[in-house]
Every structure is written in C-alpha cells, then in structure tokens.
Design an enzyme around this catalytic site. Sequence first.
Site, mmCIF file in Angstrom:
data_model
loop_
_atom_site.group_PDB
_atom_site.id
_atom_site.type_symbol
_atom_site.label_atom_id
_atom_site.label_comp_id
_atom_site.label_asym_id
_atom_site.label_seq_id
_atom_site.Cartn_x
_atom_site.Cartn_y
_atom_site.Cartn_z
ATOM 1 N N LYS A 207 48.840 35.772 49.065
ATOM 2 C CA LYS A 207 49.191 36.174 47.689
ATOM 3 C C LYS A 207 48.340 37.388 47.335
ATOM 4 O O LYS A 207 47.147 37.278 47.103
ATOM 5 C CB LYS A 207 48.877 35.005 46.738
ATOM 6 N N GLY B 56 37.642 37.012 45.252
ATOM 7 C CA GLY B 56 37.838 37.415 43.861
ATOM 8 C C GLY B 56 36.643 37.014 43.026
ATOM 9 O O GLY B 56 35.522 36.895 43.528
ATOM 10 N N SER B 57 36.901 36.776 41.744
ATOM 11 C CA SER B 57 35.813 36.506 40.803
ATOM 12 C C SER B 57 35.315 35.063 40.916
ATOM 13 O O SER B 57 36.032 34.180 41.395
ATOM 14 C CB SER B 57 36.296 36.772 39.381
ATOM 15 N N GLU C 98 34.856 33.057 38.471
ATOM 16 C CA GLU C 98 35.637 32.207 37.568
ATOM 17 C C GLU C 98 36.913 31.691 38.260
ATOM 18 O O GLU C 98 37.187 30.485 38.281
ATOM 19 C CB GLU C 98 35.998 33.046 36.345
ATOM 20 N N GLY D 149 37.577 31.780 41.491
ATOM 21 C CA GLY D 149 37.200 31.042 42.709
ATOM 22 C C GLY D 149 36.870 29.590 42.389
ATOM 23 O O GLY D 149 37.239 28.673 43.134
ATOM 24 N N GLU E 71 34.869 34.076 48.881
ATOM 25 C CA GLU E 71 34.141 35.353 48.891
ATOM 26 C C GLU E 71 34.177 35.870 47.460
ATOM 27 O O GLU E 71 35.213 36.332 46.994
ATOM 28 C CB GLU E 71 34.833 36.355 49.828
ATOM 29 N N CYS F 169 32.610 44.420 45.831
ATOM 30 C CA CYS F 169 31.769 43.222 45.691
ATOM 31 C C CYS F 169 30.382 43.438 46.270
ATOM 32 O O CYS F 169 29.391 42.960 45.757
ATOM 33 C CB CYS F 169 32.443 42.050 46.381
ATOM 34 N N GLU G 103 27.529 41.025 36.970
ATOM 35 C CA GLU G 103 28.342 41.946 37.760
ATOM 36 C C GLU G 103 29.215 42.781 36.817
ATOM 37 O O GLU G 103 30.007 42.226 36.052
ATOM 38 C CB GLU G 103 29.241 41.166 38.724
HETATM 39 P P1 NAD Z 1 40.305 37.738 40.272
HETATM 40 O O1 NAD Z 1 39.531 36.510 40.520
HETATM 41 O O2 NAD Z 1 40.749 38.023 38.888
HETATM 42 O O3 NAD Z 1 41.633 37.777 41.154
HETATM 43 C C1 NAD Z 1 41.607 37.619 42.557
HETATM 44 C C2 NAD Z 1 42.933 37.068 43.013
HETATM 45 O O4 NAD Z 1 43.095 35.758 42.470
HETATM 46 C C3 NAD Z 1 44.151 37.872 42.566
HETATM 47 O O5 NAD Z 1 45.114 37.897 43.604
HETATM 48 C C4 NAD Z 1 44.689 37.046 41.398
HETATM 49 O O6 NAD Z 1 46.069 37.208 41.188
HETATM 50 C C5 NAD Z 1 44.381 35.642 41.875
HETATM 51 N N1 NAD Z 1 44.316 34.631 40.810
HETATM 52 C C6 NAD Z 1 44.048 34.807 39.492
HETATM 53 N N2 NAD Z 1 44.101 33.624 38.843
HETATM 54 C C7 NAD Z 1 44.401 32.684 39.761
HETATM 55 C C8 NAD Z 1 44.580 31.273 39.717
HETATM 56 N N3 NAD Z 1 44.473 30.589 38.571
HETATM 57 N N4 NAD Z 1 44.846 30.619 40.865
HETATM 58 C C9 NAD Z 1 44.942 31.286 42.028
HETATM 59 N N5 NAD Z 1 44.805 32.625 42.133
HETATM 60 C C10 NAD Z 1 44.534 33.315 41.016
HETATM 61 O O7 NAD Z 1 39.407 38.911 40.853
HETATM 62 P P2 NAD Z 1 39.713 40.464 40.824
HETATM 63 O O8 NAD Z 1 39.490 40.951 39.437
HETATM 64 O O9 NAD Z 1 41.012 40.737 41.472
HETATM 65 O O10 NAD Z 1 38.567 41.020 41.803
HETATM 66 C C11 NAD Z 1 37.302 41.293 41.342
HETATM 67 C C12 NAD Z 1 36.319 40.222 41.767
HETATM 68 O O11 NAD Z 1 36.452 39.949 43.164
HETATM 69 C C13 NAD Z 1 34.882 40.668 41.599
HETATM 70 O O12 NAD Z 1 34.115 39.616 41.077
HETATM 71 C C14 NAD Z 1 34.452 41.013 43.010
HETATM 72 O O13 NAD Z 1 33.067 40.971 43.223
HETATM 73 C C15 NAD Z 1 35.183 40.007 43.812
HETATM 74 N N6 NAD Z 1 35.348 40.460 45.200
HETATM 75 C C16 NAD Z 1 34.657 39.826 46.191
HETATM 76 C C17 NAD Z 1 34.750 40.250 47.520
HETATM 77 C C18 NAD Z 1 33.995 39.561 48.630
HETATM 78 O O14 NAD Z 1 34.389 39.707 49.791
HETATM 79 N N7 NAD Z 1 32.946 38.815 48.341
HETATM 80 C C19 NAD Z 1 35.581 41.337 47.829
HETATM 81 C C20 NAD Z 1 36.271 41.959 46.800
HETATM 82 C C21 NAD Z 1 36.159 41.495 45.485
#
Ligand code: NAD
Length: 485
Positions: free
Chosen positions: A172, A225-226, A228, A230, A247, A281, A381
Amino acid sequence: MKDFGCYIEGTWRPAETNEWIDLHDPADQKVLARIARGSAKDIDQAVVSAQVAQQKWATRLPSDRARILYNIAQIIRDKAEELSMIECRDAGKPLVQAKADANAAARFFEYYAGVADKILGNSIPLGPDYVDFTVREPLGVTGQIVPWNYPLQIACRGIAPALATGNAVVLKPAELACLSIFTIADICQEAGLPNGLLNIVPGFGHEAGAALASHPGINLLVFTGSVETGTAVMQTAAKNVTPVLLELGGKSPNIILPDAELDTAIPLIIKAAFPHSGQTCSAGSRVLAHSSIKETVIERLRDSIGQLTLGRGLDDPDLGPVVSASQRQRIEDYIKLGQQEEADVYTGGRFIGDADQSTGHFVKPTLVCPASSSARVAREEIFGPVLTLLPFDTLEDAERLANDTEYGLVAGIWGRDIGRAHWLANRIKAGQVFVNCYGAGGGAEIPFGGYKKSGFGREKGMDAILSYTQIKNVCIRIDASNVNF
Ligand code: NAD
C-alpha cells in the site's frame, strides 16, 4: 496525465469503488496523475492472489528466484533516468537525490538476489542418535505500507528481501507520492516475476492501509511511517497475532567533539541534515557541539546554510519543495515555536531556476539554537529542513543529550580521538552509529532500524533475512542400533 489503478495478479484495474485520488507536483501544485482509491475489497483480492502465487514461489529453486531478482535490478538500472524523473516530480526531490534513490532501488534487488541461495540454517549437536537442523522458511504474504518521502527506495527495500526469501507482497503506497512504485510493478513483470507475487493497492491510509493491517491473510506487516500510525498498525495486527516490522521516525544527533576536523565534518553534517528537505527519517536533524567550539560551529553552519539552493527538483537544487501545504505549515509552526521557546533562529538558502514561490511548498533551510534541551524543537521530529543545535561540556553530557529523545534511529560522532568516539558509540541508543561519516551512502548492506520509538526489526543487510523468515527446527531420530547388512 495518467491514471494508476490497483495492480493485482499482474493486471491493472480500477479500484472496486472506481474512485480516484489526485496526486500533485509539490513544486507548483499541478495535478500530476490519479491513483485508485483502493478499499478493503481490493486488498482482499490482492491478498488472495498473493497467497496462491506464494505457494509456488516458495518451492522454486532459490537460484531461480535470484535470477529474476537480478533481472529486476538490471531493468531498474536501464530505466534509472525515467524512475528518477518520476520520483523527482512526484516527491519534489532534487534530481541528484532521486538518481541516488534509483541506484539504491537496483542495489536492493542485486543484494538480495545474491542472498537468495545463501540463506543457511544451523546444525545442532544432540548426540549420535539425532540429526537436528534449522531451516529459515518464508512467512507467506507480507503486507507492506510505505510512506511518501522515499517511495522508490522504501518499496524496493521491502519487496526485494521478501521475494528473495520466498514471500509474496501486497503493498500500500502513500497517497501523497508513490508514482515510481507503479513503474517497479511493470519492471517486475518485464523481468519475469510470476503474477500475484507483487500486488499494489493504492489508497488512503485509513481505508486501504487499515484494511491491509487488519487482514487475517497477512503473515508479516512491514510498516514505515510515523510513530502514531505505526502504533495503530501494531494494535490492529495484534488482533491476528501478525508480526510487525516497524520503521518509524527519528531525531538523530551529530555529535561534534572538540577535536573534530570541522572542514570535513560541517559539509557532511549539512548533507545529513537536509536530504529531501529534511523529510528523511534518518536525517541528522540535531547537532550537539562541544561548548568550546559551539560559536565556530554555528558560524560555519550558518555560512553553509546561506549557500544552499532551493528550487524545483528538476533544476537540481540542494532543497526541493516539501511534500504538501500541511507539511509546510507543520514545519513553519515548529520554527515559530522555536522562536517562542527563545531559540536563536537563522534562515538561509536562495532560490534558483523557475521555482514558483507562490504555489510551491518551499521552506528555507533553518538552524535553530534553543536556549534549553527541554525545548520541543530540540526533542520532537520536525520532518523538514530544520536543524537544531545544543552545546555540551562533557562526554557524559553528550551521551545524555544524544539519548534525550524518544527516538533512536541513527547517530553521528565527529572527532579524531577514536577512544572517545568509541566510548560514546557504546552508550548511544540508536540502531546505527557512524563515526566521522554519516549514512555511508545509505547502503543496502548495513542493517537499518530503530531503538526505542524509532521501531524494531531490521531492514537491509543480512539481518533483514531474519525479519522476513521464520525458523523451523527439524529433529530426526536415527535408529543406528542395527546397521549391519
Ligand atoms: P504516516 O504514518 O502518516 O503514513 C505512512 C503510511 O501509512 C502511508 O502509506 C499512509 O497511507 C499509511 N497509513 C496512514 N494511516 C493508516 C492506518 N490507519 N492504517 C494503516 N496505514 C495507514 O507517515 P508519513 O507522513 O507518510 O511519513 C513520515 C513519517 O515516516 C516520519 O515520522 C518519518 O520519520 C517516518 N519514516 C521512517 C522511515 C524509516 O525507515 N524509519 C523512513 C521514512 C519515513
């Protein structure tokens, strides 16, 4: 303008809802493409297709799997220019950084192609009456949820080890930027990957994402992702006892010791702070400078920030636009918060090319020197081009400040005395520690993942194999009581 549907069982199709989401160029807000608004029904079809394909894939010779992964890597290399142009416009990334992402994408497939036929087990000595050994088996169908900042790299970082180890993928992508991932699907097909092993269902997080996280047919959830989201994904996965690989975010420090070679350190610290306008990240978003060199470091960072360029990704500036209006607002709010928290704030950067400053989501690179380590800007962050700086007096201070956030993704240490650097490296709670370098080219070879709220499990390197497989122990009792003819 093109429409990108769901890719299920090797076929492109609209989502069941037949609804679409517009994707915008962050440099001018023009619509670039539309992606399907995937739903639970699409996710379900994708999971079923992946389950069927995975059964056969798991029994293929590892060397066959490797050959297909090598083909994918080669086609990515052939199409690197096209992929980097897509990533550059879609995510707003400077072209040179998008090219590095295309190279990294190819490297993931090359690296795990090489690993596919070297996934070894152990033999365990139980005495002459038994043969006992372990095998690493695939988990089944992996559900992979990818963010918008590095769609190409992060998708390939997960797809390559999953396929190498005999798993299938339902992915996704993020709804803000993801177009390069659709080209990867075409490339996989062209390379001979059997249909159903890679499925892509675009859509919103709370719809397609939530449906993937809660699907009982998923055997491993790989989420980037974030914190929250995660956390929510992990809670959902717990209901099916689905393992998760998380991650998450970071607030990674670069620690400058008094004997650091500043001529080498400062340019690399700037590079570490502002990749993809700080929307990374693993960005080195905090500097901890020894108080004896604090003023010199600030002066040098200010000079360097003053020389950075901003512009459209295609004009290859140092910083492109940030991904959306709300992301820009969030970053600007943090800069204002820094001022309210009595930080010294320095802003630099100059525009190049035909950047449209009225419609593009540009944020100038900024250095924030808070008055106290308790300032929110120093701990949270920001995910934008904002570098914070705090001084320290002793190594113990440096250790305390380095560990004084809820994250633990990466850390950099700069100094000639390797004894001191090693002392700190042992005490820093982070998944990667670099001494007199940072990121080491983002290599596919080095395990990557977090301590604390930066997540758990490891991507990249041989350690990712542990994340994508499960161990089976086989114990055979040997009846050797009567071996004579
Ligand atoms: P996000 O958590 O908003 O979204 C990430 C993904 O999750 C997107 O595809 C989104 O559509 C999906 N998502 C949103 N709500 C969901 C739910 N309820 N259930 C399942 N999936 C859902 O994060 P973002 O704003 O896209 O990315 C920024 C964050 O990601 C930052 O905190 C960054 O540090 C982190 N990040 C981490 C790494 C790593 O490898 N550690 C790499 C890149 C980004």
